[in-house]
Each structure stands twice: as structure tokens, then as C-alpha cells.
Design a protein around this motif. Sequence first.
Motif, short mmCIF file in Angstrom:
data_model
loop_
_atom_site.label_atom_id
_atom_site.label_comp_id
_atom_site.label_asym_id
_atom_site.label_seq_id
_atom_site.Cartn_x
_atom_site.Cartn_y
_atom_site.Cartn_z
N GLU A 26 -18.28 -16.29 6.26
CA GLU A 26 -18.17 -17.30 5.20
C GLU A 26 -17.93 -16.65 3.85
O GLU A 26 -17.10 -17.11 3.05
CB GLU A 26 -19.44 -18.15 5.17
N LEU A 27 -18.64 -15.56 3.56
CA LEU A 27 -18.44 -14.85 2.30
C LEU A 27 -17.02 -14.30 2.19
O LEU A 27 -16.37 -14.46 1.16
CB LEU A 27 -19.45 -13.70 2.17
N TYR A 28 -16.53 -13.66 3.24
CA TYR A 28 -15.20 -13.06 3.19
C TYR A 28 -14.11 -14.11 3.07
O TYR A 28 -13.12 -13.91 2.35
CB TYR A 28 -14.96 -12.15 4.40
N LEU A 45 -19.66 -18.90 -3.78
CA LEU A 45 -20.02 -17.51 -3.52
C LEU A 45 -21.40 -17.17 -4.07
O LEU A 45 -22.18 -16.46 -3.43
CB LEU A 45 -18.97 -16.57 -4.11
N MET A 93 -18.00 -6.45 -2.86
CA MET A 93 -18.06 -7.11 -1.56
C MET A 93 -17.51 -6.21 -0.45
O MET A 93 -18.00 -6.22 0.67
CB MET A 93 -17.32 -8.45 -1.61
N ALA A 147 -27.59 -14.79 1.23
CA ALA A 147 -27.35 -13.52 1.92
C ALA A 147 -28.32 -12.44 1.46
O ALA A 147 -28.63 -11.51 2.22
CB ALA A 147 -25.91 -13.06 1.69
N LEU A 186 -23.92 -18.57 -1.67
CA LEU A 186 -23.95 -17.78 -0.44
C LEU A 186 -24.63 -16.43 -0.66
O LEU A 186 -25.40 -15.97 0.19
CB LEU A 186 -22.53 -17.57 0.10
N LEU A 187 -24.34 -15.80 -1.79
CA LEU A 187 -24.97 -14.51 -2.09
C LEU A 187 -26.48 -14.64 -2.26
O LEU A 187 -27.24 -13.75 -1.84
CB LEU A 187 -24.36 -13.87 -3.33
N LYS A 243 -21.40 -13.30 6.73
CA LYS A 243 -20.33 -12.39 6.31
C LYS A 243 -18.98 -13.06 6.40
O LYS A 243 -18.16 -12.95 5.49
CB LYS A 243 -20.36 -11.12 7.16
N ARG A 278 -14.45 -16.99 1.56
CA ARG A 278 -14.52 -17.50 0.19
C ARG A 278 -13.99 -16.47 -0.81
O ARG A 278 -13.34 -16.83 -1.78
CB ARG A 278 -15.96 -17.88 -0.13
N VAL A 279 -14.24 -15.19 -0.56
CA VAL A 279 -13.70 -14.13 -1.42
C VAL A 279 -12.17 -14.15 -1.35
O VAL A 279 -11.48 -14.05 -2.38
CB VAL A 279 -14.24 -12.74 -1.02
#
Length: 154
Positions: free
Chosen positions: A124-126, A27, A89, A34, A30-31, A122, A128-129
Motif C-alpha cells: 500500500e505504501l509503495y 501516506l 522510502m 506502519a 499509513l506511515l 509495504k 501510494r508513493v
Amino acid sequence: MHSEYRDPKPLPGERPVPSIKVDALKLLGLLLRAELMMTAVDRRRYANRAIEAIEDVIRDFQLAHDFEDERLHYLKKMWADIAVFMDLMRIIGETNAIRVNLASSRRKDGEPVDTMTPDQMKLELYNRVASLDEGATKWKNSIYRNKGTTYTKE
């Protein structure tokens, strides 16, 4: 003394959940990517805070791993940090802060700045979250399932 090859003594009822640190580090990466897909204002408003929040998760996970006598304390802090991070997030998603498409931007050597579109980022982030949340919840439940232990009292 900390060793990356030493695992701390588990708390009663605890199952190992190594995916939390893996998810948190992914994350963070990725952040950082992002962040470039946000406007300058959104970077200051959201990206900086989200990066600091996931760094807090990583820090408290590592402290829980390294200091067995304070383990439950740092795990509780980590779970609170995860809750704050997830709220950030959610706000990032609701405001559509990740929206600048870098896939069409090129560096001097002709390579794209980032091959992911904002929508791919988005997603990929979601994902992983969700994985981070699931791992943390399972870990917490495995510890608190044994209510009668001395570790649940602080």
C-alpha cells in the motif's frame, strides 16, 4: 486570506493536480500505522524521518497553494521534499524495516491492533508513493513545458 474553496491562479501551462495532497495525507496515515510495525530502533532511524519528510511535502504544497506570489518557489521545495521522501522510502524497503506483524496482536476488546500485515502495508505504501511521484512529475512537466515564461526564472 486563505480559503479552502479558493484555487490559486495557475502558472502558465499548469494543470491542476489535487492528488498530491491526497496521496501525501494518505501516506502520512499509513506511515503512522506502519511505525508500529517497526522495531523501536527502526522507528527512530526511519519512521520519524519519513513522517517528517511527508509532512514537509504537505507543508510546501499548502504554502504553494496559499501564497501565489511565492508559488513556484514552494513547488520547487515540494518537489525536492518528494525526492527526499522517496529516497527514505527506498531505504525503508531495502532494510525491510516494516516487519512486525500486528495482525495477530489483539487489544483488550479482542480486535486486532492492525488488520494489515507488514507485506500488505509495504504494498500500500509503495503504490501510494508511486502515485505521489507520478502526480508530482506530471505537474512539474506541465509547468516547465512552457520554458519561455517568466515563472521559470527566479
